[in-house]
Design a protein around this motif. Structure first.
Motif, PDB file in Angstrom:
ATOM      1  N   LEU A 273     -35.095  21.801 -36.077  1.00  0.00           N
ATOM      2  CA  LEU A 273     -35.529  22.402 -34.591  1.00  0.00           C
ATOM      3  C   LEU A 273     -35.743  21.312 -33.806  1.00  0.00           C
ATOM      4  N   LEU A 274     -35.816  19.949 -33.998  1.00  0.00           N
ATOM      5  CA  LEU A 274     -35.966  18.998 -33.017  1.00  0.00           C
ATOM      6  C   LEU A 274     -34.605  18.437 -32.584  1.00  0.00           C
ATOM      7  N   GLN A 275     -33.540  18.302 -33.530  1.00  0.00           N
ATOM      8  CA  GLN A 275     -32.484  17.722 -33.260  1.00  0.00           C
ATOM      9  C   GLN A 275     -31.907  18.340 -31.887  1.00  0.00           C
ATOM     10  N   PRO A 276     -31.736  19.621 -31.645  1.00  0.00           N
ATOM     11  CA  PRO A 276     -30.940  20.183 -30.506  1.00  0.00           C
ATOM     12  C   PRO A 276     -31.801  20.251 -29.375  1.00  0.00           C
ATOM     13  N   ARG A 277     -33.228  19.796 -29.620  1.00  0.00           N
ATOM     14  CA  ARG A 277     -34.248  19.561 -28.344  1.00  0.00           C
ATOM     15  C   ARG A 277     -33.650  18.078 -27.634  1.00  0.00           C
ATOM     16  N   GLU A 278     -33.492  17.082 -28.734  1.00  0.00           N
ATOM     17  CA  GLU A 278     -33.114  15.895 -28.419  1.00  0.00           C
ATOM     18  C   GLU A 278     -31.657  15.913 -27.597  1.00  0.00           C
ATOM     19  N   GLU A 279     -30.655  16.476 -28.201  1.00  0.00           N
ATOM     20  CA  GLU A 279     -29.512  16.805 -27.588  1.00  0.00           C
ATOM     21  C   GLU A 279     -29.378  17.264 -26.331  1.00  0.00           C
ATOM     22  N   ALA A 280     -30.038  18.468 -25.948  1.00  0.00           N
ATOM     23  CA  ALA A 280     -30.355  19.118 -24.992  1.00  0.00           C
ATOM     24  C   ALA A 280     -30.752  18.270 -23.889  1.00  0.00           C
ATOM     25  N   ALA A 281     -31.941  17.549 -24.171  1.00  0.00           N
ATOM     26  CA  ALA A 281     -32.592  16.608 -23.249  1.00  0.00           C
ATOM     27  C   ALA A 281     -31.586  15.460 -22.902  1.00  0.00           C
ATOM     28  N   ALA A 282     -30.965  14.808 -23.749  1.00  0.00           N
ATOM     29  CA  ALA A 282     -29.832  13.645 -23.641  1.00  0.00           C
ATOM     30  C   ALA A 282     -28.860  14.341 -22.665  1.00  0.00           C
ATOM     31  N   PHE A 283     -28.339  15.487 -22.803  1.00  0.00           N
ATOM     32  CA  PHE A 283     -27.278  16.183 -21.958  1.00  0.00           C
ATOM     33  C   PHE A 283     -27.810  16.147 -20.486  1.00  0.00           C
ATOM     34  N   LEU A 284     -28.965  16.736 -20.190  1.00  0.00           N
ATOM     35  CA  LEU A 284     -29.830  16.912 -18.964  1.00  0.00           C
ATOM     36  C   LEU A 284     -29.623  15.558 -18.294  1.00  0.00           C
ATOM     37  N   THR A 285     -30.140  14.560 -18.878  1.00  0.00           N
ATOM     38  CA  THR A 285     -30.513  13.182 -18.641  1.00  0.00           C
ATOM     39  C   THR A 285     -29.293  12.498 -18.089  1.00  0.00           C
ATOM     40  N   LYS A 286     -28.164  12.951 -18.924  1.00  0.00           N
ATOM     41  CA  LYS A 286     -27.018  12.366 -18.634  1.00  0.00           C
ATOM     42  C   LYS A 286     -26.223  12.955 -17.070  1.00  0.00           C
ATOM     43  N   HIS A 287     -26.284  13.997 -17.288  1.00  0.00           N
ATOM     44  CA  HIS A 287     -25.734  14.770 -16.074  1.00  0.00           C
ATOM     45  C   HIS A 287     -26.573  15.149 -14.757  1.00  0.00           C
ATOM     46  N   LEU A 288     -27.872  14.781 -14.798  1.00  0.00           N
ATOM     47  CA  LEU A 288     -28.917  14.966 -13.512  1.00  0.00           C
ATOM     48  C   LEU A 288     -28.997  13.632 -13.033  1.00  0.00           C
ATOM     49  N   GLY A 289     -28.485  12.802 -13.540  1.00  0.00           N
ATOM     50  CA  GLY A 289     -28.725  11.179 -12.931  1.00  0.00           C
ATOM     51  C   GLY A 289     -27.989  11.271 -11.452  1.00  0.00           C
ATOM     52  N   GLY A 290     -28.774  10.411 -10.595  1.00  0.00           N
ATOM     53  CA  GLY A 290     -28.081  10.012  -9.392  1.00  0.00           C
ATOM     54  C   GLY A 290     -28.551  11.224  -8.339  1.00  0.00           C
ATOM     55  N   LEU A 291     -29.280  12.389  -8.601  1.00  0.00           N
ATOM     56  CA  LEU A 291     -29.601  13.062  -7.353  1.00  0.00           C
ATOM     57  C   LEU A 291     -30.662  12.555  -6.533  1.00  0.00           C
ATOM     58  N   PRO A 292     -30.530  12.707  -5.398  1.00  0.00           N
ATOM     59  CA  PRO A 292     -31.544  11.952  -4.547  1.00  0.00           C
ATOM     60  C   PRO A 292     -32.988  12.536  -4.604  1.00  0.00           C
TER      61      PRO A 292
END
Ligand SMILES: *Cc1c(COP(=O)(O)O)cnc(C)c1O
Length: 425
Positions: A273-292
């Motif tokens: 159950l933890l691994q998908p949590r980490e993957e989802a968080a990494a995905f958000l962090t990768k694609h939400l970067g740089g928003l003002p």
């Protein structure tokens, strides 16, 4: 790009996000076995073999000890009960202070009040949202007896400096790991970092038994006190031969065989159950970067985050759009986004009015207490800033969220940020 939903456009998402489900056939079978046995709880509040509970309760405790690499696991009916038992085990009482976090579920602080001691709130760190050795040090007095450190949102606090400080001042440290089972700090599991750790198994947590909790410790004397507080200690101490009966009022904090049977099955699933949590968080962090104005969650060095929640900080000064307005626009696009987390605990009526045991303001103003409880606004500025101004969070980092769900979440963010000027007016 299409019109914002808040201005009558089509929302990015109309279907609800999937909820998080951890209960399956394994738990169903385990429960049916307990029902077939007809023994739904096998505790007795007397000094007897059943003082420690039935076979499933003991199995869950053995499973938990083995998994987390800790000597003792004591199951209870909630983490709230676990925190109360933990404070009792430290021997804290009237006149004592316990340093706590204001940015957490209420029980991480109210557990102190159960023993007529005074919670003293230290501020959180703006990156980790946890207490630090520095914020704790700022609240030390000759009356400080213990600290409750919370691994909030799934990230362990920077515990080594906290433990150094605690050792130097002879304080016991309780770790509230309700939101962080499976998280790690320098290779060790969250919950096992301090003198006593408390996990929650309530329905909303990473793994659950409906309601439930587990307390862990490596110390035999603390484990004995936890077991006594869980199960009517005062009736048992004479026959058991326990000498130290300070703060040894017992409760019924016992877990049933049904919950314990579910708990053993849930624990087997924790890694998965933890691994998908980490993957989802990494995905958000990768694609939400740089928003003002948006700062994404930082993970401390040598930490494995358990991503109970995904916390972001938003600085409205950089965009000219308030957090409330931004959150409203994001919600209108159909995504789960929340503001502020909990109100700083010291601003609750309990602490403002200091009414607890009767009407005499005990323990805040009691003859044994030589300090002065401060629960004024402004006490913990970082916490207040997070709650009132900056924190935005989502609960979508979990195993039942798909790539498609995550993509619509990102789309909503990008859409709203692309239309920021329309929100300014
Ligand atoms: C959920 C939670 C608790 C209380 O857990 P219960 O099992 O519901 O009593 C305590 N502390 C924190 C940080 C929590 O998130």
């Amino acid at each position: 790009m299409s019109k914002l939903a808040i201005h009558g456009g089509t929302p990015v998402r109309t279907r609800p996000f999937p909820s998080y489900v951890t209960i399956g056939e394994e738990e169903k079978r385990a429960v049916l076995e307990v029902l077939d046995s007809k023994v739904l709880s096998d505790f007795l509040g007397t000094w007897s073999p059943q003082f420690y509970g039935g076979t499933r309760v003991r199995k869950l405790e053995a499973d938990w000890s083995a998994y987390f690499g800790v000597k003792h696991a004591v199951s209870v009916n909630s983490a709230t009960s676990g925190l109360i038992a933990a404070v009792g085990a430290t021997g804290v009482g009237p006149g004592d202070e316990v340093i706590v976090s204001p940015y957490t579920m209420t029980a991480s602080a109210s557990c102190v009040l159960a023993f007529n001691a005074v919670p003293v709130f230290a501020d959180i760190d703006a990156e980790s949202f946890c207490l630090t050795a520095e914020t704790i040090r700022a609240r030390l007095t000759p009356r400080t007896k213990a600290v409750v450190v919370v691994d909030i949102f799934g990230q362990p606090a920077d515990m080594d400096p906290i433990l150094d400080l605690a050792r130097a001042h002879n304080l016991l440290v309780i770790e509230d790991a309700a939101q962080s089972p499976g998280a790690r700090y320098k290779g060790k599991y969250a919950g096992t970092l301090a003198d006593i750790g408390v996990f929650s198994l309530n329905y909303h947590k990473t793994i659950h038994t409906g309601e439930g909790g587990i307390i862990v410790t490596n110390r035999d004397n603390l484990a004995e006190r936890l077991q006594l507080i869980r199960n009517h200690g005062e009736v048992v101490v004479k026959n058991k031969g326990t000498k130290n009966i300070v703060s040894m009022l017992g409760f019924n904090f016992r877990m049933t065989e049904i919950e314990a049977a579910i708990g053993s099955e849930q624990l087997k699933k924790l890694d998965r159950l933890l691994q998908p949590r980490e993957e989802a968080a990494a995905f958000l962090t990768k694609h939400l970067g740089g928003l003002p104005g948006l700062t994404l969650p930082a993970v401390l060095p040598e930490v494995r985050h358990a991503w109970y929640l995904y916390p972001m900080r938003y600085d409205s000064r950089q965009t000219g759009v308030s957090r409330a307005r931004l959150a409203e626009a994001l919600k209108a696009e159909g995504i789960p986004i929340f503001e502020g987390y909990v109100e700083p605990i010291y601003l609750q009526p309990l602490y403002q009015e200091q009414q607890l045991f009767g009407t005499v303001h005990c323990p805040f103003q009691c003859p044994h207490y030589k300090g002065k409880a401060n629960y004024g606004k402004g006490l913990c500025p970082v916490t207040e800033r997070m709650h009132y101004d900056e924190l935005l969070y989502t609960n979508i980092c979990h195993a039942d969220i798909t790539k498609d769900d995550l993509s619509t979440f990102l789309q909503a963010f990008h859409k709203v940020f692309d239309h920021m000027e329309e929100l300014r007016s």
